[in-house]
Motif scaffolding. Structure first.
Motif, mmCIF file in Angstrom:
data_model
loop_
_atom_site.group_PDB
_atom_site.id
_atom_site.type_symbol
_atom_site.label_atom_id
_atom_site.label_comp_id
_atom_site.label_asym_id
_atom_site.label_seq_id
_atom_site.Cartn_x
_atom_site.Cartn_y
_atom_site.Cartn_z
ATOM 1 N N LYS A 35 11.497 3.443 6.403
ATOM 2 C CA LYS A 35 12.660 3.256 5.534
ATOM 3 C C LYS A 35 12.331 2.504 4.248
ATOM 4 C CE LYS A 35 15.189 1.438 8.852
ATOM 5 N NZ LYS A 35 16.314 0.817 9.589
ATOM 6 N N SER A 36 11.259 1.748 4.259
ATOM 7 C CA SER A 36 10.909 0.930 3.099
ATOM 8 C C SER A 36 10.311 1.779 1.985
ATOM 9 C CB SER A 36 9.907 -0.145 3.511
ATOM 10 O OG SER A 36 9.524 -0.894 2.388
ATOM 11 N N ASN A 37 10.601 1.411 0.770
ATOM 12 C CA ASN A 37 10.005 2.082 -0.391
ATOM 13 C C ASN A 37 8.664 1.476 -0.755
ATOM 14 O OD1 ASN A 37 12.377 3.433 -0.502
ATOM 15 N ND2 ASN A 37 13.039 2.615 -2.448
ATOM 16 N N LYS A 38 8.279 0.406 -0.063
ATOM 17 C CA LYS A 38 7.061 -0.309 -0.442
ATOM 18 C C LYS A 38 6.334 -0.785 0.803
ATOM 19 C CE LYS A 38 9.564 -4.636 -0.997
ATOM 20 N NZ LYS A 38 9.824 -5.750 -1.880
ATOM 21 N N CYS A 107 6.844 -2.891 -8.922
ATOM 22 C CA CYS A 107 7.847 -2.841 -7.849
ATOM 23 C C CYS A 107 7.237 -2.766 -6.450
ATOM 24 C CB CYS A 107 8.796 -1.666 -8.061
ATOM 25 S SG CYS A 107 8.046 -0.037 -7.776
ATOM 26 N N SER A 108 5.914 -2.657 -6.355
ATOM 27 C CA SER A 108 5.171 -2.583 -5.082
ATOM 28 C C SER A 108 5.370 -1.276 -4.325
ATOM 29 C CB SER A 108 5.510 -3.770 -4.168
ATOM 30 O OG SER A 108 5.169 -4.980 -4.791
ATOM 31 N N ARG A 109 5.969 -0.274 -4.971
ATOM 32 C CA ARG A 109 6.103 1.034 -4.344
ATOM 33 C C ARG A 109 4.707 1.594 -4.084
ATOM 34 N NH1 ARG A 109 7.174 5.799 -7.644
ATOM 35 N NH2 ARG A 109 6.708 7.451 -6.202
ATOM 36 N N PRO A 137 -13.772 4.301 3.432
ATOM 37 C CA PRO A 137 -13.567 5.076 2.208
ATOM 38 C C PRO A 137 -12.138 4.987 1.659
ATOM 39 C CG PRO A 137 -13.516 6.523 4.095
ATOM 40 C CD PRO A 137 -13.834 5.146 4.615
ATOM 41 N N GLN A 138 -11.272 4.220 2.317
ATOM 42 C CA GLN A 138 -9.892 4.089 1.856
ATOM 43 C C GLN A 138 -9.876 3.478 0.464
ATOM 44 O OE1 GLN A 138 -6.769 2.618 4.529
ATOM 45 N NE2 GLN A 138 -6.376 1.020 3.042
ATOM 46 N N LEU A 139 -9.108 4.107 -0.428
ATOM 47 C CA LEU A 139 -9.002 3.629 -1.804
ATOM 48 C C LEU A 139 -7.592 3.109 -2.064
ATOM 49 C CD1 LEU A 139 -10.793 6.590 -3.610
ATOM 50 C CD2 LEU A 139 -11.759 4.379 -3.018
ATOM 51 N N GLU A 140 -7.524 1.987 -2.761
ATOM 52 C CA GLU A 140 -6.242 1.406 -3.157
ATOM 53 C C GLU A 140 -6.306 1.170 -4.653
ATOM 54 O OE1 GLU A 140 -5.446 -2.046 -0.682
ATOM 55 O OE2 GLU A 140 -6.317 -1.012 1.036
ATOM 56 N N ILE A 141 -5.415 1.824 -5.385
ATOM 57 C CA ILE A 141 -5.462 1.773 -6.839
ATOM 58 C C ILE A 141 -4.186 1.130 -7.371
ATOM 59 C CG2 ILE A 141 -5.592 3.147 -8.949
ATOM 60 C CD1 ILE A 141 -7.216 5.182 -7.370
ATOM 61 N N ASN A 142 -4.366 0.109 -8.190
ATOM 62 C CA ASN A 142 -3.221 -0.541 -8.828
ATOM 63 C C ASN A 142 -2.742 0.327 -9.984
ATOM 64 O OD1 ASN A 142 -3.152 -2.858 -7.195
ATOM 65 N ND2 ASN A 142 -4.863 -3.720 -8.333
ATOM 66 N N CYS A 148 8.975 2.452 -13.241
ATOM 67 C CA CYS A 148 8.830 1.114 -13.835
ATOM 68 C C CYS A 148 8.349 1.139 -15.280
ATOM 69 C CB CYS A 148 7.865 0.268 -12.995
ATOM 70 S SG CYS A 148 8.544 -0.166 -11.385
ATOM 71 N N ILE A 149 7.999 2.298 -15.780
ATOM 72 C CA ILE A 149 7.565 2.391 -17.171
ATOM 73 C C ILE A 149 8.811 2.473 -18.037
ATOM 74 C CG2 ILE A 149 6.335 3.775 -18.887
ATOM 75 C CD1 ILE A 149 4.503 4.729 -16.606
#
Length: 157
Positions: A35-38, A107-109, A137-142, A148-149
């Motif tokens: 249910k969470s968006n983030k 927004c941490s989405r 190999p997991q990638l996390e990209i900021n 939010c733009i």
């Protein structure tokens, strides 16, 4: 995304096929993530659980539940943020690809996308050439999500 009951039902069947069990508390924690968006931390899940059920759940129980859900490939742990997201492929019957997570710094989405095997192979080669060993190999990209733009026309590629 499909409705919550359908996703939880699919997750329940998947766990049974793997010899596991999706208990009521596991269903509730998974539901909160769906249910969470983030991405949510264990302590944010504890708060959400208390709001939803009216009862407390110990932190160690939540961590054990998250470990089970992660092992069952129903949730992913974002290592950099130390938070969790529901897998976006719970209702898919195909094998999971290597996930890449796009995380909005505002927004941490979080959006989960797949990375091609060719890209992962190239990354593994680069890591090996740098005298390192790839652990995950997991990638996390900021990123910044389009919501939010303030003015998308001002952003350039």
């Amino acid at each position: 995304m499909r409705n919550l009951n359908e996703v939880i039902g699919h997750a329940d069947q998947f766990c049974k096929q793997q010899g596991g069990r999706l208990t009521e508390k596991r269903k509730e924690i998974l539901s909160q993530l769906i249910k969470s968006n983030k991405a949510l931390s264990a302590y944010e899940l504890i708060d959400a659980y208390k709001q939803e059920s009216g009862s407390d759940i110990p932190p160690m129980s939540v961590y054990r539940i998250l470990d089970f859900l992660e092992e069952a490939q129903l949730v992913h742990k974002l290592k950099l943020a130390n938070k969790y997201v529901a897998c976006s492929h719970i209702c898919s019957d195909h094998k999971h690809e290597v996930p890449q997570f796009l995380i909005c710094g505002n927004c941490s989405r979080v959006e989960e996308i797949s990375v091609s095997h060719t890209t992962i192979s190239d990354i593994k080669k680069s890591v090996k050439n740098a005298d390192f060993s790839l652990v995950s190999p997991q990638l996390e990209i900021n990123c910044i999500c389009n919501r939010c733009i303030p003015d998308k026309d001002l952003m350039q590629d």
